[in-house]
Design an enzyme around this catalytic site. Structure first.
Site, PDB file in Angstrom:
ATOM      1  N   ARG A 212       0.833  -1.200   0.000  1.00  0.00           N
ATOM      2  CA  ARG A 212       0.000   0.000   0.000  1.00  0.00           C
ATOM      3  C   ARG A 212       0.866   1.247   0.000  1.00  0.00           C
ATOM      4  O   ARG A 212       2.006   1.225   0.445  1.00  0.00           O
ATOM      5  CB  ARG A 212      -0.947  -0.025   1.200  1.00  0.00           C
TER       6      ARG A 212
ATOM      7  N   SER B 158       0.969   3.742   1.811  1.00  0.00           N
ATOM      8  CA  SER B 158       1.389   4.259   3.111  1.00  0.00           C
ATOM      9  C   SER B 158       2.382   3.352   3.808  1.00  0.00           C
ATOM     10  O   SER B 158       2.853   3.668   4.891  1.00  0.00           O
ATOM     11  CB  SER B 158       0.159   4.431   4.020  1.00  0.00           C
ATOM     12  N   CYS B 159       2.701   2.203   3.213  1.00  0.00           N
ATOM     13  CA  CYS B 159       3.506   1.202   3.914  1.00  0.00           C
ATOM     14  C   CYS B 159       4.583   0.661   3.006  1.00  0.00           C
ATOM     15  O   CYS B 159       4.322   0.307   1.866  1.00  0.00           O
ATOM     16  CB  CYS B 159       2.620   0.062   4.410  1.00  0.00           C
ATOM     17  N   GLY B 160       5.805   0.578   3.509  1.00  0.00           N
ATOM     18  CA  GLY B 160       6.899   0.064   2.710  1.00  0.00           C
ATOM     19  C   GLY B 160       7.156  -1.412   2.884  1.00  0.00           C
ATOM     20  O   GLY B 160       7.998  -1.982   2.199  1.00  0.00           O
TER      21      GLY B 160
END
Length: 271
Positions: free
Chosen positions: A106, A108-110
């Site tokens: 996503r 917002s997430c790595g």
């Protein structure tokens, strides 16, 4: 910025003391970008559909999959569900070391979909001595970056990552709805253009989690400047990699959390 990166949307704006008003808002697009290696699917990222070759190459570099020199070709194919990006590696290249994933990444997430704890927090390479920067260069870089965030100014919904010379001259900037994507795009663009990451510093407009430090280390950049605050693990990983970590950066000051030896104190003028 391309037209495909934005989309107008209707909304109703409410303000205290005023009647509701119909407005149109320009929003950044967020699409599914499927990455595959030599035709084998690896992961799906949610990203702004611009500079996708930079995103793919930067992902390979900052995830420690392979050096940029081993990527022979990057092809894009638009599908109804999103964009497919395939990276072809050189014959006989070293075995891929991408962290296995079973979910989409996503914006917002790595680390979305990483399956094992050991894959989530990995040892980092140590960066070289690299450039040294005067404290006064940091607010100059921030001001310059704000002027160059075309998508951010239009939508107020994206992040940026940029590379500067020690004198705060802007070299490259990339934007995306995801902070990790923006940094990957920057890493990929620098690799494609042969820019030495050790010759300057990176500025990100987001908070500084440890993945941002990890990506900066794998780029080989010794200095990371973040607009928002760092996490405890980000500081620890910066110390591990020998990175200078500056955060809470504003036009009137900043805080140094690691590697302060690369920042030059300005000497007062003689009386």
């Amino acid at each position: 910025m391309s037209v495909s990166s934005i989309a107008p949307r209707a909304a109703v704006q409410w303000r205290a003391g005023n009647a509701a008003q119909a407005i149109e808002r320009i929003t950044p697009r967020e699409v599914a970008v499927g990455l595959s290696f030599d035709g084998r699917p690896h992961t799906v990222l949610m990203a702004t559909p611009e500079d996708l070759q930079d995103l793919a190459l930067g992902f390979v570099v900052t995830e420690g999959v392979a050096p940029a020199s081993e990527v022979m070709a990057i092809t894009l194919k638009e599908e109804a569900q999103g964009v497919l990006v395939d990276l072809a590696f050189a014959p006989g290249a070293l075995a891929r070391k991408a962290r296995p994933r079973n979910l989409e990444g996503r914006s917002s997430c790595g680390l979305c979909g990483v399956q094992r704890l050991a894959d989530a927090v990995r040892p980092l390479p140590t960066v070289g001595a690299g450039a040294r920067v005067r404290h006064e260069a940091i607010p100059l870089a921030l001001a310059s970056l704000e002027e160059q965030q075309a998508l951010g100014r239009l939508t107020r919904a994206t992040h940026a990552a940029a590379f500067f010379t020690p004198e705060a001259e802007l070299v490259l900037v990339r934007e995306d709805v995801g902070r990790h994507n923006a940094l990957d795009k920057l890493a990929g663009a620098m690799a494609r253009q042969g820019i030495d990451a050790g010759s300057g510093f990176v500025v990100v407009t987001s908070r500084c989690s440890f993945e941002m430090v990890e990506k900066t280390a794998r780029m080989g950049c010794p200095i990371l400047i973040a607009v928002s605050a760092p996490t405890d693990l980000a500081i620890a990983k910066a110390q591990e990699a020998g990175i200078t970590l500056v955060a809470l950066a504003r036009t009137d000051g900043h805080a140094v959390f690691a590697g302060g030896e690369r920042l030059i104190e300005t000497q007062p003028e003689p009386a």
